[in-house]
Write an enzyme that holds these catalytic residues in place. Structure first.
Site, short mmCIF file in Angstrom:
data_model
loop_
_atom_site.label_atom_id
_atom_site.label_comp_id
_atom_site.label_asym_id
_atom_site.label_seq_id
_atom_site.Cartn_x
_atom_site.Cartn_y
_atom_site.Cartn_z
N SER A 1 0.90 -1.33 0.01
CA SER A 1 -0.07 -0.11 0.03
C SER A 1 0.81 1.25 0.04
O SER A 1 0.27 2.52 -0.26
CB SER A 1 -0.74 0.14 1.10
OG SER A 1 -0.28 0.03 2.47
N HIS B 1 2.82 4.61 4.62
CA HIS B 1 2.07 5.47 3.63
C HIS B 1 2.48 6.72 3.37
O HIS B 1 2.26 7.14 2.04
CB HIS B 1 0.66 5.52 4.59
CG HIS B 1 0.04 3.96 4.72
ND1 HIS B 1 -1.01 3.82 5.76
CD2 HIS B 1 0.23 3.03 4.05
CE1 HIS B 1 -1.37 2.72 5.64
NE2 HIS B 1 -0.78 1.88 4.76
#
Length: 322
Positions: free
Chosen positions: A148, A200
């Site tokens: 991610s 992230h």
């Protein structure tokens, strides 16, 4: 059987159903290969390269101080459990279909490769800086797996090529489209505090380096993207709506900090979906994960494990400030 299998393979089944509903003929080649490849890794079809989370997870200590460079790449294609895989690959299907049609398969493959490498480097660099500035070895031993970080980088690019307007986070929180990934970054930490914030953040910074920095001209000089007129994504087909909601959610198991001499868990990178049903499922999975008893942890004798010389590293750093 690796610990990531404890949840079964429901996520693999759901991913297969999503791909069938989308239609394999509608999934561009590179995106399809990435999804199938990461599913194969989860199913232990490449054990010689991806043995366990402990053998591939990425931390600044293992990469920077121990110079285990392969973790920069391997960690990002390894998923902790079936739902982790499902949410990340579902997000990749949407983003990949949009971007691969816009740029063409060769350029998109190049983009993913560059983003993967730079996201890993950015993750390590951020944690090294935080460790140095805050004198906290938590950041050195924060070990992460999952795709991610790259998904956040792709999201920045995808958002850049969608119409400017308001997006509605969770269906009711208006957020300017160009700020949606920042809002999601904060939302994830509120919903799942164990998610890798620096992972992230690293992806967002890489995406911004592409759309606002020198990265795109450098990449375009090596491989030219397809003509913009060939782009058939965007709008509904890319999973983005002017009055929709966007989220990035996920779960983690025993994540965060490791003691000096034992493996205690890992952070999961978590990716965003664009369907409300999938978001609610992520929320439910997060609540279920929190309610589960802790995984049995393999023990290690003193001086062994992932961080055998962390005490020595701490002492060297302490001497610098005396």
């Amino acid at each position: 059987m690796h610990p990531r299998r404890r949840g079964g393979n429901l996520g693999v089944l759901l991913l297969g159903m999503q791909m069938m509903n989308m239609g394999l003929e509608n999934i561009p080649a590179v995106t399809l290969a990435l999804v199938l490849g990461q599913t194969a890794i989860y199913l232990d079809m490449l054990p010689q390269y991806f043995g366990s989370a402990a053998s591939v997870c990425m931390s600044s200590y293992l990469v920077w101080h121990r110079q285990d460079w392969k973790r920069l790449f391997f960690s990002q294609f390894f998923h902790a459990d079936d739902m982790h895989l499902y949410f990340n690959m579902g997000s990749l299907l949407l983003k990949g279909r949009s971007l691969e049609r816009r740029f063409g398969s060769p350029y998109y493959f190049f983009m993913v490769a560059v983003f993967t490498g730079l996201t890993g480097v950015a993750y390590v660099a951020i944690n090294v800086i935080l460790e140095e500035r805050l004198h906290d070895h938590f950041y050195a031993t924060q070990c992460a797996v999952g795709f991610s970080g790259v998904l956040f980088a792709l999201k920045v690019v995808t958002t850049h090529y969608t119409p400017v307007g308001l997006h509605y986070l969770l269906g009711f929180i208006p957020v300017p489209s160009r700020m949606i990934y920042w809002a999601e970054l904060l939302l994830i930490q509120m919903i799942t505090p164990n998610a890798s914030f620096t992972g992230h953040l690293a992806g967002i910074l890489v995406g911004l380096l592409y759309i606002k920095g020198p990265l795109k001209p450098l990449m375009d000089g090596l491989i030219r993207p397809a003509s913009a007129s060939q782009f058939t994504g965007g709008g509904r087909s890319s999973g983005y709506r002017q009055r929709g909601w966007y989220s990035s959610t996920g779960t983690s198991a025993n994540s965060g900090h490791y003691p000096d001499s034992s493996w205690r868990g890992y952070n999961q990178y978590t990716g965003g979906m664009s369907e409300e049903q999938q978001y609610r499922r992520a929320m439910e999975e997060s609540r279920q994960q929190s309610a589960r008893p802790p995984m049995p942890q393999p023990s290690a004798p003193p001086g062994t494990g992932l961080y055998p010389d962390l005490d020595d590293l701490r002492q060297r750093k302490a001497n610098r400030f005396q």
